[in-house]
Enzyme design. Structure first.
Site, PDB file in Angstrom:
ATOM      1  N   CYS A 102       0.849  -1.184   0.000  1.00  0.00           N
ATOM      2  CA  CYS A 102       0.000   0.000   0.000  1.00  0.00           C
ATOM      3  C   CYS A 102       0.884   1.233   0.000  1.00  0.00           C
ATOM      4  O   CYS A 102       1.858   1.288   0.751  1.00  0.00           O
ATOM      5  CB  CYS A 102      -0.892  -0.025   1.248  1.00  0.00           C
ATOM      6  SG  CYS A 102      -1.983   1.403   1.374  1.00  0.00           S
ATOM      7  N   HIS A 151      -9.017  -3.889  -2.161  1.00  0.00           N
ATOM      8  CA  HIS A 151      -8.057  -3.140  -1.335  1.00  0.00           C
ATOM      9  C   HIS A 151      -8.439  -1.652  -1.292  1.00  0.00           C
ATOM     10  O   HIS A 151      -8.493  -1.051  -0.213  1.00  0.00           O
ATOM     11  CB  HIS A 151      -6.648  -3.329  -1.920  1.00  0.00           C
ATOM     12  CG  HIS A 151      -5.572  -2.530  -1.248  1.00  0.00           C
ATOM     13  ND1 HIS A 151      -4.513  -3.108  -0.578  1.00  0.00           N
ATOM     14  CD2 HIS A 151      -5.393  -1.185  -1.154  1.00  0.00           C
ATOM     15  CE1 HIS A 151      -3.747  -2.136  -0.077  1.00  0.00           C
ATOM     16  NE2 HIS A 151      -4.248  -0.959  -0.426  1.00  0.00           N
ATOM     17  N   GLU A 152      -8.720  -1.084  -2.474  1.00  0.00           N
ATOM     18  CA  GLU A 152      -9.037   0.358  -2.525  1.00  0.00           C
ATOM     19  C   GLU A 152     -10.389   0.641  -1.871  1.00  0.00           C
ATOM     20  O   GLU A 152     -10.570   1.651  -1.204  1.00  0.00           O
ATOM     21  CB  GLU A 152      -9.021   0.878  -3.968  1.00  0.00           C
ATOM     22  CG  GLU A 152      -7.727   0.646  -4.728  1.00  0.00           C
ATOM     23  CD  GLU A 152      -6.477   1.084  -3.990  1.00  0.00           C
ATOM     24  OE1 GLU A 152      -6.565   1.947  -3.104  1.00  0.00           O
ATOM     25  OE2 GLU A 152      -5.403   0.525  -4.291  1.00  0.00           O
ATOM     26  N   HIS A 189     -10.226   1.177   1.742  1.00  0.00           N
ATOM     27  CA  HIS A 189      -9.781   2.518   2.166  1.00  0.00           C
ATOM     28  C   HIS A 189     -10.982   3.452   2.371  1.00  0.00           C
ATOM     29  O   HIS A 189     -10.919   4.370   3.191  1.00  0.00           O
ATOM     30  CB  HIS A 189      -8.863   3.145   1.114  1.00  0.00           C
ATOM     31  CG  HIS A 189      -7.430   2.701   1.193  1.00  0.00           C
ATOM     32  ND1 HIS A 189      -6.663   2.859   2.320  1.00  0.00           N
ATOM     33  CD2 HIS A 189      -6.620   2.109   0.272  1.00  0.00           C
ATOM     34  CE1 HIS A 189      -5.445   2.386   2.088  1.00  0.00           C
ATOM     35  NE2 HIS A 189      -5.394   1.923   0.854  1.00  0.00           N
TER      36      HIS A 189
HETATM   37 ZN    ZN Z   1      -3.745   1.028  -0.024  1.00  0.00          ZN
END
Ligand code: ZN
Length: 177
Positions: A101, A143-144, A147
């Protein structure tokens, strides 16, 4: 003009917030944010980035898979802005893969993710899009997307033994030692 905006790092409380829905995609601020995100992710050799990483707590992410020194085997695609994204369905199959990341430099971890997902998002022109994503691209999206809910990949590690440094990752995983 897009500019290179600093990427905030783990420990910054903005990375732990739930991001707000984007209600006006045509807004100049949002369109410039999309340009800044794309410029930043390409420059940083990333394959994805989410708006909170530039300290902008909006539900907006970029998927930008392409082969690069950090991910030599990534598939090639145009950087795509996904606004107010949702996961509408997912496979039962979960696969573990290495992630890093841009907000957690120097660390890689083996993260379980759905192998395939169906997603919906609004594109930067305001059009609703539906897509099925699989494998590495599905992993980037998940993953995004995390966030946007204040979740970082290290939160999803099953075991801290599956966390290694970038240097060891490059030697052991990329070079298959
Ligand atoms: Zn990330």
């Amino acid at each position: 003009m897009a500019e290179l905006v600093p990427i905030i790092q783990l420990g910054n409380p903005i990375l732990r917030q739930k991001a707000a829905l984007v209600d006006n995609i045509q807004d100049e601020h949002i369109q410039k944010l999309i340009e800044d995100l794309i410029t930043t992710v390409v420059q940083a050799n990333g394959v994805g980035i989410a708006a909170p990483q530039l300290a902008q707590s909006y539900r907006l992410l970029i998927v930008a898979s392409r082969p690069n020194p950090r991910y030599p085997n990534a598939p090639e695609m145009e950087p795509t802005a996904m606004i107010n994204p949702k996961i509408t369905a997912h496979s039962t199959e979960v696969v573990k893969g290495w992630e890093g990341c841009l907000s957690v430099p120097g660390i890689r971890g083996l993260v379980p993710r759905y192998q395939a997902i169906e997603v919906e998002y609004t594109d930067r022109n305001g059009k609703l899009q539906k897509q099925e994503l699989t494998d590495f691209v599905a992993r980037i999206f998940q993953h995004e997307y995390d966030h946007l809910d204040g979740i970082v990949f290290v939160d999803r590690l099953e075991n801290t033994l599956e966390m290694i440094t970038e240097q060891e990752y490059q030697q052991r995983v990329v070079n298959n030692i």
